[in-house]
Scaffold this active site. Structure first.
Site, PDB file in Angstrom:
ATOM      1  N   GLY A 141       0.722  -1.259   0.000  1.00 33.64           N
ATOM      2  CA  GLY A 141       0.000   0.000   0.000  1.00 33.64           C
ATOM      3  C   GLY A 141       0.751   1.309   0.000  1.00 33.64           C
ATOM      4  CG  ASP A 191       2.876  -0.057  -8.805  1.00 36.63           C
ATOM      5  OD1 ASP A 191       3.717   0.060  -9.719  1.00 36.63           O
ATOM      6  OD2 ASP A 191       3.188  -0.119  -7.605  1.00 36.63           O
ATOM      7  CB  CYS A 239       9.684  -0.123 -10.100  1.00 36.37           C
ATOM      8  SG  CYS A 239       9.441  -1.837  -9.603  1.00 36.37           S
TER       9      CYS A 239
END
Length: 403
Positions: free
Chosen positions: A235, A300, A353
């Site tokens: 989170g 994500d 990422c």
């Protein structure tokens, strides 16, 4: 620097677990730091930083020491001797340390430093892939990803402003600096254990890299909206979204791992974030229930993690080419499936990422060319490389679903 036997033995034990048993470096280091209650902060720093350094430069050191995996105990001591020699540390006269050919080590280091795969200590396949995808930028990027990552905090604006947080941390003898262009970020001047501070216990900040802090902002959330964070994990970005929404509206935090969402609940309580509803994804039905119902969706996506090698140096040894093929397929499937949750007129951010175009802009282009992407328009995207920003490598794309 004088080496202490119990600290060096801890390093050797840690390296054995990481290299020979496949354990994750961060978990091993966490466990090692609890090994001896008498250790001070300097002792713990030595153990953590030495383990990470030897993990980061494994290929280079193994080549210099002329040892191969799986590493015997004797081989691990040889890696340690190379590390110490290259740092100008005198080796003690212990039976575990064989006579160390100092001049030969330095000579081999100079020789191998002319070859990128040894100089930057990476597998052949990764060096070839990086060059193929990033071209001339690859050398600078992998060099930047081999530097120790800075510690960045994100002020929890549900409880405190960034400026006030800086003063509170000063009172706890922690110096921080502002980072231009990152409105909620503070960078530590010196590494220290911020998790033991009262400020952390009171939920005044989270530890979150500066690049990661840009993602929630990119989604352009407003108080009162319904937002779905589809791969919420523990989170970090969910909590940032809650702060940007001023605790108003609803954030549905989804993940396939229930244990990560339990951690998110704990963090949300500490942060005072009340508008988060964790939901475990157990089947495609959990996604279908939300089709066309979200003002904003954050994906994500799971990825290679190549943008965060500076904080996870063992990832380059665990990562395999076949995993990359699998993860790209997963990214494509997730983007196609989860994008259906966006309302007409709503927005979606796809983020990773990773620094590889094949996981990033290529995925977005592919999605837009498919039937599922016909409804969407790319508003903007952002490619963050570590050698240019000084922070993690990241990618984010903002898409809007047509009215």
């Amino acid at each position: 620097m004088r080496l202490h036997r119990n600290l060096v033995f801890a390093v050797i034990d840690g390296l054995h677990e990481i290299f020979n048993e496949g354990s994750y470096a961060d978990k091993v280091v966490q466990k090692l730091l609890k090994r001896d209650k008498r250790w001070g902060s300097r002792d713990r720093s030595f153990v953590a930083e030495t383990v990470y350094e030897i993990v980061r430069w494994k290929r280079l050191y193994a080549e210099i020491a002329e040892v191969k995996e799986p590493f015997s105990r004797e081989n691990l001591w040889r890696l340690f001797a190379v590390w110490a020699t290259l740092r100008g540390i005198s080796l003690p006269d212990w039976k575990q340390i064989a006579p160390t050919p100092t001049r030969r080590i330095k000579g081999r280091f100079d020789e191998l430093s002319k070859i990128r795969k040894f100089k930057e200590s990476i597998p052949d396949w990764l060096d070839q892939l990086g060059e193929k995808e990033l071209g001339k930028k690859w050398s600078e990027e992998i060099s930047a990803l081999n530097q120790q990552a800075p510690v960045i905090l994100r002020a929890n604006t549900l409880k405190i402003s960034r400026d006030k947080l800086r003063s509170v941390l000063e009172d706890e003898n922690i110096d921080t600096e502002f980072i231009k262009g990152y409105p909620d970020a503070l960078q530590l001047v010196e590494r220290t254990n911020v998790f033991s501070t009262e400020a952390f216990k009171n939920g005044l900040f989270e530890v979150q890299d500066a690049s990661s802090q840009l993602v929630a902002d990119f989604l352009d959330v407003q108080p009162g909206q319904r937002v779905v964070d589809t791969c919420a994990g523990a989170g970090g970005k969910t909590l940032h979204l809650a702060a940007l929404m001023q605790n108003k509206g609803q954030i549905i935090a989804m993940d396939i791992y229930g244990n990560k969402l339990k951690e998110l609940k704990r963090r949300a309580r500490r942060a005072g974030a009340h508008n988060i509803e964790p939901r475990v994804i157990e089947s495609t039905k959990d996604i279908k229930k939300l089709h066309g119902k979200a003002d904003r969706v954050l994906i994500d996506a799971p990825c290679s993690g190549l943008g965060v090698l500076s904080r996870n140096p063992d990832a380059k040894w665990k990562l395999q080419p076949e995993f990359l093929d699998t993860i790209k397929q997963t990214q494509s499937t997730i983007l196609e499936s989860y994008s259906k949750m966006v309302k007409h007129g709503g927005k979606l951010v796809y983020a990773t990422c990773s620094i590889l175009p094949s996981e990033n802009q290529d995925q977005v282009t592919h999605f837009l060319s498919k039937e599922a992407g016909q409804d969407f328009t790319l508003i903007k995207d952002k490619k963050i490389l570590s050698h240019q920003s000084g922070f993690d490598g990241f990618y984010m794309a903002l898409l809007e679903r047509k009215q």
